[in-house]
Design a protein around this motif. Structure first.
Motif, mmCIF file in Angstrom:
data_model
loop_
_atom_site.group_PDB
_atom_site.id
_atom_site.type_symbol
_atom_site.label_atom_id
_atom_site.label_comp_id
_atom_site.label_asym_id
_atom_site.label_seq_id
_atom_site.Cartn_x
_atom_site.Cartn_y
_atom_site.Cartn_z
ATOM 1 N N SER A 34 28.216 46.778 -17.281
ATOM 2 C CA SER A 34 29.359 46.542 -16.400
ATOM 3 C C SER A 34 29.419 47.614 -15.322
ATOM 4 N N ALA A 35 29.939 47.182 -14.205
ATOM 5 C CA ALA A 35 30.182 48.062 -13.061
ATOM 6 C C ALA A 35 31.108 47.312 -12.127
ATOM 7 N N GLU A 36 32.268 46.928 -12.665
ATOM 8 C CA GLU A 36 33.171 46.039 -11.946
ATOM 9 C C GLU A 36 33.648 46.565 -10.593
ATOM 10 N N GLN A 37 33.848 47.852 -10.487
ATOM 11 C CA GLN A 37 34.411 48.387 -9.255
ATOM 12 C C GLN A 37 33.354 48.925 -8.295
ATOM 13 N N GLU A 38 32.068 48.787 -8.666
ATOM 14 C CA GLU A 38 30.985 49.247 -7.797
ATOM 15 C C GLU A 38 30.839 48.303 -6.606
ATOM 16 N N ASP A 39 30.474 48.842 -5.484
ATOM 17 C CA ASP A 39 30.149 48.040 -4.311
ATOM 18 C C ASP A 39 28.830 47.317 -4.605
#
Length: 150
Positions: free
Chosen positions: A95-100
């Motif tokens: 997960s890396a939901e807030q990554e651009d």
């Protein structure tokens, strides 16, 4: 007249013979180069196999699947690392939901690089430094969890 015919025929036979010998020599050279190349490749693979066997014995990581997390560009990056026989065999982002998305995609080439190099001591992706650091540090976090306790 007949003499000229036989001379021309003899010249043609000689030319064809010379061409056949030349072709035979070229094929022989190509075969020797191919054999040398394959021999070198085999020796390299044997060296890598020996090194990986040695590294397994000397590996400081327990086999298993480990998760690690770290701060990326826009938020937390979570990776999952699989270790088999002391080697990194799979690494992916959970997960890396807030990554651009653009930065994360650029930095995701590090996953393959880490697997190939079997280390997190690799260069980050220029232009996606924070996302690269997130992936690298998350992998290091997973590795800390995988360390053998003796």
């Amino acid at each position: 007249m007949q003499h000229v015919f036989w001379m021309k025929l003899l010249n043609c036979v000689l030319i064809v013979g010379i061409l056949l010998v030349y072709q035979s020599i070229q094929q022989s050279r190509i075969q020797k180069e191919t054999i040398s190349s394959l021999t070198a490749e085999l020796e390299q693979k044997q060296t890598v196999t020996t090194a990986s066997t040695d590294s397994f014995a000397a590996s400081s990581y327990e086999d298993g699947i480990y998760q690690g997390e770290a701060q990326g560009y826009g938020g937390k990056v979570v990776v999952e690392l699989t270790i088999t026989h002391g080697s990194f065999t799979d690494l992916h982002i959970l997960s890396a939901e807030q990554e651009d998305t653009a930065y994360l995609e650029a930095a995701s080439v590090l996953l393959e690089t880490i697997l190939e190099e079997q280390t997190t001591d690799v260069d980050g992706v220029s232009g996606a430094t924070f996302s690269s650091n997130g992936i690298l540090h998350a992998t290091e976090d997973a590795l800390r969890k995988a360390e053998k306790t003796t």
